[in-house]
Design a protein around this motif. Sequence first.
Motif, short mmCIF file in Angstrom:
data_model
loop_
_atom_site.label_atom_id
_atom_site.label_comp_id
_atom_site.label_asym_id
_atom_site.label_seq_id
_atom_site.Cartn_x
_atom_site.Cartn_y
_atom_site.Cartn_z
N GLU A 221 -24.03 8.11 1.14
CA GLU A 221 -25.01 8.37 0.32
C GLU A 221 -25.65 9.55 0.15
O GLU A 221 -26.63 9.80 -0.54
CB GLU A 221 -26.17 7.34 0.93
N THR A 222 -25.33 10.40 0.93
CA THR A 222 -25.71 11.94 1.07
C THR A 222 -24.48 12.85 1.28
O THR A 222 -23.51 12.22 1.54
CB THR A 222 -26.86 12.29 2.03
N PRO A 223 -24.76 14.29 1.01
CA PRO A 223 -23.59 14.64 1.30
C PRO A 223 -23.67 14.81 3.00
O PRO A 223 -24.50 14.67 3.66
CB PRO A 223 -24.10 16.33 0.71
N LEU A 224 -22.61 15.10 3.48
CA LEU A 224 -22.18 15.13 4.88
C LEU A 224 -21.77 16.52 5.56
O LEU A 224 -20.92 17.15 5.11
CB LEU A 224 -21.17 13.90 5.27
N TRP A 225 -22.42 16.74 6.65
CA TRP A 225 -22.11 17.79 7.40
C TRP A 225 -21.42 17.25 8.65
O TRP A 225 -21.85 16.44 9.49
CB TRP A 225 -23.39 18.70 7.91
N ALA A 226 -20.01 17.31 8.69
CA ALA A 226 -19.19 17.11 9.75
C ALA A 226 -18.87 17.80 10.94
O ALA A 226 -18.15 18.42 11.34
CB ALA A 226 -17.71 16.56 9.23
N ASP A 227 -20.07 17.94 11.67
CA ASP A 227 -20.22 18.74 12.77
C ASP A 227 -19.36 18.34 13.94
O ASP A 227 -18.65 19.43 14.70
CB ASP A 227 -21.66 18.73 13.39
N ALA A 228 -19.08 17.23 14.15
CA ALA A 228 -18.35 16.81 15.38
C ALA A 228 -16.74 17.22 15.24
O ALA A 228 -16.39 17.49 16.10
CB ALA A 228 -18.35 15.12 15.47
N ALA A 229 -16.56 16.89 13.85
CA ALA A 229 -15.20 17.36 13.62
C ALA A 229 -15.06 18.69 13.61
O ALA A 229 -13.87 19.25 14.32
CB ALA A 229 -14.76 16.83 12.09
N ALA A 230 -16.07 19.46 13.31
CA ALA A 230 -15.65 21.03 13.25
C ALA A 230 -15.77 21.42 14.58
O ALA A 230 -15.03 22.33 15.03
CB ALA A 230 -17.11 21.85 12.82
#
Length: 287
Positions: A221-230
């Motif tokens: 529903e929003t853009p996502l910041w994939a912090d855990a993946a990074a």
Amino acid sequence: MIPAAFAYHRPKSVAEAVALLSDLGEDARPLSGGHSLIPMMKLRLAKPSDLVDLGAIAELKGIREDGPDIVIGATTTQRELIASSLIASKAPILKEAAMVIADPQVRALGTIGGNVANGDPGNDMPAVMMCLGATYQLAGKGGERHVAARDFYQGAYFTALEPGEILAAIRIPVPAAGHGYAYEKLKRKVGDYATAAAAVVLTMAGGQATSCSIGLTNVGETPLWADAAARILVGSSLDAATVKRAVAAAEAITSPASDTRGPAQYRTKMAGVMLTRALERARSLAH
């Protein structure tokens, strides 16, 4: 169709624009490039009482370097972003993303501010801004405030903008020299929104990733910041096993809708494919 009747205003300053929006009330809308709002008005899905055109406000235009940051005025067009030597040399992922937005006609008039402030999860720049750690400068009748791109998006078409506020500028920390970057976008045809897309910015030293940031487009529903993946990738050589774990972590935060671009499961998997490609290309560019 023809839009419903509205009043038109063309202020010459940010102060005048926010005063108008505040005085006119919640049925007034700011107008930037118009590529999202005008089609909605033609379909009568949006019926603003007033349009406040931001196009004549000189202070909302331009790209400049300010200490450790790049500052981009909200009404800077995608074409101007693509043509900027500063962007090309310091934050080339912005140029790369701009070049896959819609088509040349849209990029000529479509603005960076409109792309990031609208809250449309299909727009390309919001995930890139989250990836870059950008901050949005918001102007309202009560003054100026700053909101991180990663905190700005609250739901589809819902953002941290308060009534009467406009996005005035975007401030982006200059990525480290020698960083790698990529924006990989899967779409059905030229001009389409992404089926899924991934933005990556990373740095490498001694064959290992020293920093990494990942943004995902149009798979929630929003853009996502994939912090855990990074974070999984930092300290690794981006070997196949570690990349696979990171991709799985990124896929786990997605929640795309099933639509004409494909079923939800397919779009999630395509987000993983785009991320894998973006990581490979970003690593190849890092030095």
